[in-house]
Design a protein around this motif. Structure first.
Motif, PDB file in Angstrom:
ATOM      1  N   ALA A  52       0.077  38.589  -2.683  1.00 13.18           N
ATOM      2  CA  ALA A  52       0.003  37.916  -3.982  1.00 13.18           C
ATOM      3  C   ALA A  52      -1.093  36.860  -3.980  1.00 13.18           C
ATOM      4  O   ALA A  52      -1.829  36.697  -4.964  1.00 13.18           O
ATOM      5  CB  ALA A  52       1.352  37.299  -4.336  1.00 13.18           C
ATOM      6  N   MET A  53      -1.232  36.135  -2.860  1.00 15.70           N
ATOM      7  CA  MET A  53      -2.288  35.137  -2.780  1.00 15.70           C
ATOM      8  C   MET A  53      -3.663  35.802  -2.765  1.00 15.70           C
ATOM      9  O   MET A  53      -4.630  35.281  -3.333  1.00 15.70           O
ATOM     10  CB  MET A  53      -2.095  34.255  -1.546  1.00 15.70           C
ATOM     11  CG  MET A  53      -3.057  33.078  -1.482  1.00 15.70           C
ATOM     12  SD  MET A  53      -3.058  32.040  -2.980  1.00 15.70           S
ATOM     13  CE  MET A  53      -1.385  31.367  -2.910  1.00 15.70           C
ATOM     14  N   ARG A  54      -3.775  36.969  -2.152  1.00 12.84           N
ATOM     15  CA  ARG A  54      -5.041  37.703  -2.181  1.00 12.84           C
ATOM     16  C   ARG A  54      -5.403  38.116  -3.612  1.00 12.84           C
ATOM     17  O   ARG A  54      -6.567  38.064  -4.011  1.00 12.84           O
ATOM     18  CB  ARG A  54      -4.954  38.948  -1.295  1.00 12.84           C
ATOM     19  CG  ARG A  54      -4.964  38.665   0.191  1.00 12.84           C
ATOM     20  CD  ARG A  54      -4.783  39.957   0.980  1.00 12.84           C
ATOM     21  NE  ARG A  54      -4.639  39.706   2.388  1.00 12.84           N
ATOM     22  CZ  ARG A  54      -5.656  39.581   3.244  1.00 12.84           C
ATOM     23  NH1 ARG A  54      -6.888  39.701   2.800  1.00 12.84           N
ATOM     24  NH2 ARG A  54      -5.434  39.333   4.512  1.00 12.84           N
ATOM     25  N   VAL A  55      -4.399  38.523  -4.385  1.00 12.55           N
ATOM     26  CA  VAL A  55      -4.654  38.863  -5.789  1.00 12.55           C
ATOM     27  C   VAL A  55      -5.147  37.625  -6.544  1.00 12.55           C
ATOM     28  O   VAL A  55      -6.076  37.692  -7.354  1.00 12.55           O
ATOM     29  CB  VAL A  55      -3.392  39.442  -6.454  1.00 12.55           C
ATOM     30  CG1 VAL A  55      -3.619  39.655  -7.961  1.00 12.55           C
ATOM     31  CG2 VAL A  55      -2.991  40.758  -5.801  1.00 12.55           C
ATOM     32  N   SER A  56      -4.513  36.490  -6.274  1.00 11.82           N
ATOM     33  CA  SER A  56      -4.935  35.245  -6.917  1.00 11.82           C
ATOM     34  C   SER A  56      -6.373  34.891  -6.543  1.00 11.82           C
ATOM     35  O   SER A  56      -7.160  34.450  -7.389  1.00 11.82           O
ATOM     36  CB  SER A  56      -3.983  34.111  -6.516  1.00 11.82           C
ATOM     37  OG  SER A  56      -4.256  32.930  -7.241  1.00 11.82           O
ATOM     38  N   LEU A  57      -6.735  35.098  -5.278  1.00 11.36           N
ATOM     39  CA  LEU A  57      -8.115  34.863  -4.850  1.00 11.36           C
ATOM     40  C   LEU A  57      -9.073  35.830  -5.540  1.00 11.36           C
ATOM     41  O   LEU A  57     -10.163  35.437  -5.976  1.00 11.36           O
ATOM     42  CB  LEU A  57      -8.222  35.020  -3.331  1.00 11.36           C
ATOM     43  CG  LEU A  57      -7.707  33.869  -2.481  1.00 11.36           C
ATOM     44  CD1 LEU A  57      -7.632  34.285  -1.015  1.00 11.36           C
ATOM     45  CD2 LEU A  57      -8.608  32.642  -2.630  1.00 11.36           C
ATOM     46  N   ALA A  58      -8.674  37.095  -5.641  1.00 13.56           N
ATOM     47  CA  ALA A  58      -9.516  38.078  -6.324  1.00 13.56           C
ATOM     48  C   ALA A  58      -9.728  37.690  -7.778  1.00 13.56           C
ATOM     49  O   ALA A  58     -10.840  37.821  -8.312  1.00 13.56           O
ATOM     50  CB  ALA A  58      -8.877  39.467  -6.227  1.00 13.56           C
TER      51      ALA A  58
END
Length: 224
Positions: A110-116
């Motif tokens: 989920a944090m990777r999606v937020s970074l993306a």
């Protein structure tokens, strides 16, 4: 409090809870206006993106749709926005999760999606407000390396807030220590070494020396 951030610089803000670290990020993001003083950005500043401690994803949207959202809100046609979202998700290692909804993702994913979502607009200023605080140590370290690898491609200025001194020294080219509220800058430490960090960087003497110096300044700031 007076602070200058250069283009492409990575600056960590550390200090006790309530000293104003997150407020500083909100001022830089334009989410709040200063009651006194000024916040000045260079001309042609480009986009600013913020990643909060919580991923803040829309639960009813897929990962692809969440990442495409800021582009679509800015008027980018949906097909183009979704294509760029797929590219951003690929950059954070989530090619296989474009259709997944937030409830189907781990905390790290989920944090990777937020970074993306933050990176899809190609920001010149990236603000990270304790983005790894709720994650386990292994995931934190992995994402720290991922952020530095992503920074190497476009080199936006990055300002991030963390309570973890080792994380600050590992990720930043400069660590700024803030005292108890009302926050004042009590330390400003350059961090030597290449970015992204080489393997075993945390074991090097220079890293340990800087960690100890920042920790000592932080302790003095809390006691002040």
């Amino acid at each position: 409090m007076s602070l200058d951030i250069a283009a492409g610089e990575i600056v960590a803000l550390v200090g006790p809870s309530g000293c104003g670290k997150s407020t500083a990020l909100r001022l830089l993001a334009g989410l709040e206006a200063p009651t006194r003083g000024t916040v000045t950005r260079a001309a042609g500043r480009g986009e600013t993106a913020v990643v909060f401690q919580s991923p803040t994803l829309a639960p009813w949207l897929s990962a692809q749709a969440n990442v495409a959202l800021p582009l679509e809100l800015a008027g980018t046609p949906r097909p183009e926005a979704r294509r760029r979202a797929d590219e951003a998700l690929a950059r954070v290692g989530l090619c296989a999760a474009v259709a997944a909804r937030p409830a189907q993702l781990s905390g790290g994913m989920a944090m990777r999606v937020s970074l993306a979502r933050a990176l899809v607009t190609s920001p010149r200023l990236l603000l990270l407000d304790e983005p790894f605080a709720a994650l386990d140590e292994i995931t934190r370290r992995t994402l720290a390396d991922d952020v530095l690898a992503l920074w190497a491609t476009t080199q936006p200025a990055i300002i991030f807030v963390t309570h973890n001194v080792e994380e600050a020294v590992y990720m930043a080219s400069r660590v700024v220590v803030i005292s108890c509220g009302p926050g004042r800058i009590v330390g400003d430490f350059p961090v030597e070494g290449p970015l992204p960090r080489p393997p075993q960087f945390r074991t090097q003497a220079a890293f340990r020396t800087t960690v100890e110096a920042v920790s000592a300044s932080l302790a003095e700031g809390v006691a002040a």
